[in-house]
Design a protein around this motif. Structure first.
Motif, short mmCIF file in Angstrom:
data_model
loop_
_atom_site.label_atom_id
_atom_site.label_comp_id
_atom_site.label_asym_id
_atom_site.label_seq_id
_atom_site.Cartn_x
_atom_site.Cartn_y
_atom_site.Cartn_z
N CYS A 164 0.85 -1.20 0.00
CA CYS A 164 0.00 0.00 0.00
C CYS A 164 0.87 1.23 0.00
CB CYS A 164 -0.90 0.00 1.24
SG CYS A 164 -1.95 1.47 1.37
N VAL A 165 0.40 2.26 -0.67
CA VAL A 165 1.11 3.53 -0.67
C VAL A 165 1.22 4.05 0.77
CG1 VAL A 165 -1.02 4.87 -1.07
CG2 VAL A 165 1.19 5.79 -1.79
N GLN A 166 2.35 4.65 1.08
CA GLN A 166 2.61 5.18 2.41
C GLN A 166 1.66 6.34 2.74
OE1 GLN A 166 4.46 4.31 4.89
NE2 GLN A 166 4.56 6.14 6.16
N ALA A 167 1.25 6.42 4.00
CA ALA A 167 0.38 7.52 4.45
C ALA A 167 1.22 8.76 4.70
CB ALA A 167 -0.36 7.10 5.72
N ASP A 168 1.45 9.54 3.65
CA ASP A 168 2.35 10.68 3.74
C ASP A 168 1.59 12.00 3.63
OD1 ASP A 168 1.83 10.90 0.97
OD2 ASP A 168 3.60 9.73 0.46
N VAL A 169 2.20 13.03 3.08
CA VAL A 169 1.59 14.35 3.02
C VAL A 169 0.35 14.38 2.13
CG1 VAL A 169 2.97 15.18 1.07
CG2 VAL A 169 2.16 16.82 2.79
N ASN A 170 0.23 13.42 1.23
CA ASN A 170 -0.90 13.37 0.31
C ASN A 170 -2.12 12.76 1.00
OD1 ASN A 170 -2.65 12.15 -1.87
ND2 ASN A 170 -1.15 13.20 -3.16
N LEU A 171 -3.22 13.50 1.05
CA LEU A 171 -4.40 13.04 1.77
C LEU A 171 -5.03 11.80 1.13
CD1 LEU A 171 -6.15 16.39 2.77
CD2 LEU A 171 -4.58 14.98 4.10
N ASP A 172 -4.94 11.66 -0.18
CA ASP A 172 -5.42 10.44 -0.83
C ASP A 172 -4.61 9.23 -0.35
OD1 ASP A 172 -7.33 11.85 -2.20
OD2 ASP A 172 -6.38 11.63 -4.18
N HIS A 173 -3.30 9.41 -0.24
CA HIS A 173 -2.46 8.31 0.25
C HIS A 173 -2.87 7.91 1.66
CE1 HIS A 173 1.11 9.51 -2.61
NE2 HIS A 173 -0.01 9.25 -3.25
N GLN A 174 -3.14 8.89 2.49
CA GLN A 174 -3.56 8.60 3.86
C GLN A 174 -4.87 7.82 3.88
OE1 GLN A 174 -3.57 12.13 6.37
NE2 GLN A 174 -1.77 12.94 5.33
N ALA A 175 -5.80 8.22 3.03
CA ALA A 175 -7.11 7.55 3.01
C ALA A 175 -6.98 6.10 2.55
CB ALA A 175 -8.06 8.32 2.09
N VAL A 176 -6.19 5.86 1.51
CA VAL A 176 -6.01 4.49 1.03
C VAL A 176 -5.33 3.64 2.10
CG1 VAL A 176 -4.87 3.04 -0.69
CG2 VAL A 176 -6.01 5.15 -1.40
N PHE A 177 -4.31 4.19 2.74
CA PHE A 177 -3.63 3.43 3.79
C PHE A 177 -4.58 3.06 4.92
CE2 PHE A 177 -1.58 3.28 7.93
CZ PHE A 177 -0.70 2.23 7.74
N ARG A 178 -5.40 4.01 5.36
CA ARG A 178 -6.33 3.70 6.46
C ARG A 178 -7.28 2.57 6.08
NH1 ARG A 178 -6.63 9.41 6.91
NH2 ARG A 178 -8.67 9.39 5.90
N SER A 179 -7.73 2.58 4.85
CA SER A 179 -8.67 1.54 4.42
C SER A 179 -7.97 0.19 4.25
CB SER A 179 -9.36 1.95 3.12
OG SER A 179 -10.23 3.04 3.36
N VAL A 180 -6.75 0.20 3.76
CA VAL A 180 -5.99 -1.06 3.68
C VAL A 180 -5.72 -1.60 5.08
CG1 VAL A 180 -3.76 -2.05 3.04
CG2 VAL A 180 -4.99 -0.60 1.42
N ALA A 181 -5.44 -0.72 6.02
CA ALA A 181 -5.21 -1.17 7.40
C ALA A 181 -6.45 -1.85 7.96
CB ALA A 181 -4.81 0.02 8.28
N VAL A 182 -7.63 -1.33 7.63
CA VAL A 182 -8.88 -1.94 8.07
C VAL A 182 -9.08 -3.29 7.39
CG1 VAL A 182 -11.40 -1.74 7.97
CG2 VAL A 182 -10.02 0.22 8.67
N ARG A 231 -1.29 -12.17 4.63
CA ARG A 231 -0.28 -12.52 5.63
C ARG A 231 0.81 -11.46 5.77
NH1 ARG A 231 -2.53 -15.97 8.99
NH2 ARG A 231 -3.66 -17.60 7.86
N ARG A 232 1.02 -10.69 4.71
CA ARG A 232 2.10 -9.70 4.75
C ARG A 232 1.58 -8.38 4.20
NH1 ARG A 232 7.41 -11.56 1.91
NH2 ARG A 232 7.45 -12.89 3.77
N VAL A 233 1.83 -7.29 4.94
CA VAL A 233 1.42 -5.94 4.53
C VAL A 233 2.64 -5.03 4.62
CG1 VAL A 233 -0.15 -4.01 4.94
CG2 VAL A 233 -0.89 -6.35 5.49
N LEU A 234 2.91 -4.34 3.52
CA LEU A 234 4.02 -3.39 3.48
C LEU A 234 3.56 -2.09 2.84
CD1 LEU A 234 5.31 -6.35 2.07
CD2 LEU A 234 7.30 -5.24 3.10
N THR A 235 4.20 -1.00 3.21
CA THR A 235 3.95 0.27 2.53
C THR A 235 5.17 0.65 1.70
OG1 THR A 235 4.74 1.63 4.39
CG2 THR A 235 2.38 1.12 4.30
N TYR A 236 4.91 1.35 0.59
CA TYR A 236 5.98 1.84 -0.28
C TYR A 236 5.87 3.35 -0.39
CZ TYR A 236 2.30 2.00 -3.86
OH TYR A 236 1.15 2.27 -4.56
#
Length: 224
Positions: free
Chosen positions: A108-126, A137-142
């Motif tokens: 998943c894209v890293q939750a950085d300064v971009n608000l879209d990135h943050q939103a996608v990360f939060r949903s992937v975390a859920v 089994r494995r989750v990584l951010t790039y």
């Protein structure tokens, strides 16, 4: 054993900038790879411009094909406006992709300064919570260049702890990004051949290789 790998991007080019070399390594290894771009990629910058929309989608597919990926899913949530949507709506499309593709590995894209990135990360975390019968089994951010490195502390945490040697696939990453003519910027902007090579070589020196891509391992679960 081959993996099933699902890569979530907020915008077309996130995945190439952040992990194009790693995607190529997965396909070379025979892993099944799907790239899912969550937004339409153009509706805010180029409102109503269907030509630009089609161009960006075409660029994304050609870039993915260069890395050996034919399974490219382009969703239609509003570009640069994911923060205006209910969290549950973004969760729903992410969960649907995971239920359909059944990946064991998610990037998943890293939750950085971009608000879209943050939103996608939060949903992937859920969607990847380690509940019973969770297939992931494995989750990584790039970290897409021209985003993560511009994020001021302490807004985000980016300390890579997982690295992939892309010495053998760096040239394909650069070739893939050349398809993104709409996103190309001249040096010293981070989105061009020279900058991407410098970035990969920098992370290579961190771990003793000619070129590497960095990730943050969020979770790894070894099944019994």
């Amino acid at each position: 054993m081959n993996r099933r790998v699902l890569v979530f991007a907020a915008h077309p080019d996130d995945e190439i900038l952040g992990m194009g070399g790693t995607i190529a390594r997965h396909t070379d290894a025979g892993d099944a790879v799907r790239i899912c771009c969550v937004t339409d990629g153009s509706s805010t910058q180029y409102a109503g411009n269907l030509e630009i929309l089609r161009q960006k989608q075409g660029e994304a597919r050609k870039a993915a094909e260069t890395l050996g990926v034919s399974d490219y899913v382009h969703l239609d949530l509003p570009d640069m406006r994911l923060d205006t949507l209910p969290h549950v709506d973004v969760n729903r499309v992410v969960e649907r992709q995971i239920a359909e593709f059944q990946p064991d590995t998610v990037y998943c894209v890293q939750a950085d300064v971009n608000l879209d990135h943050q939103a996608v990360f939060r949903s992937v975390a859920v969607a990847t919570r380690p509940v019973p019968r969770q297939v992931v089994r494995r989750v990584l951010t790039y970290a897409p260049t021209s985003s993560t490195e511009w994020t001021p502390a302490p807004q985000t945490w980016w300390q890579p702890n997982w690295f992939v040697d892309i010495t053998g696939t760096l040239d394909r990453k650069l070739e893939a990004f050349r398809h993104y003519r709409s996103e190309w910027r001249d040096w010293p902007h981070p989105r061009n051949d020279r900058a991407l090579r410098v970035h990969a070589e920098h992370w290579g020196t961190v771990v003793g290789y000619d070129a590497a891509e960095p990730f943050v391992l969020i979770r790894n679960v070894e099944a019994g």
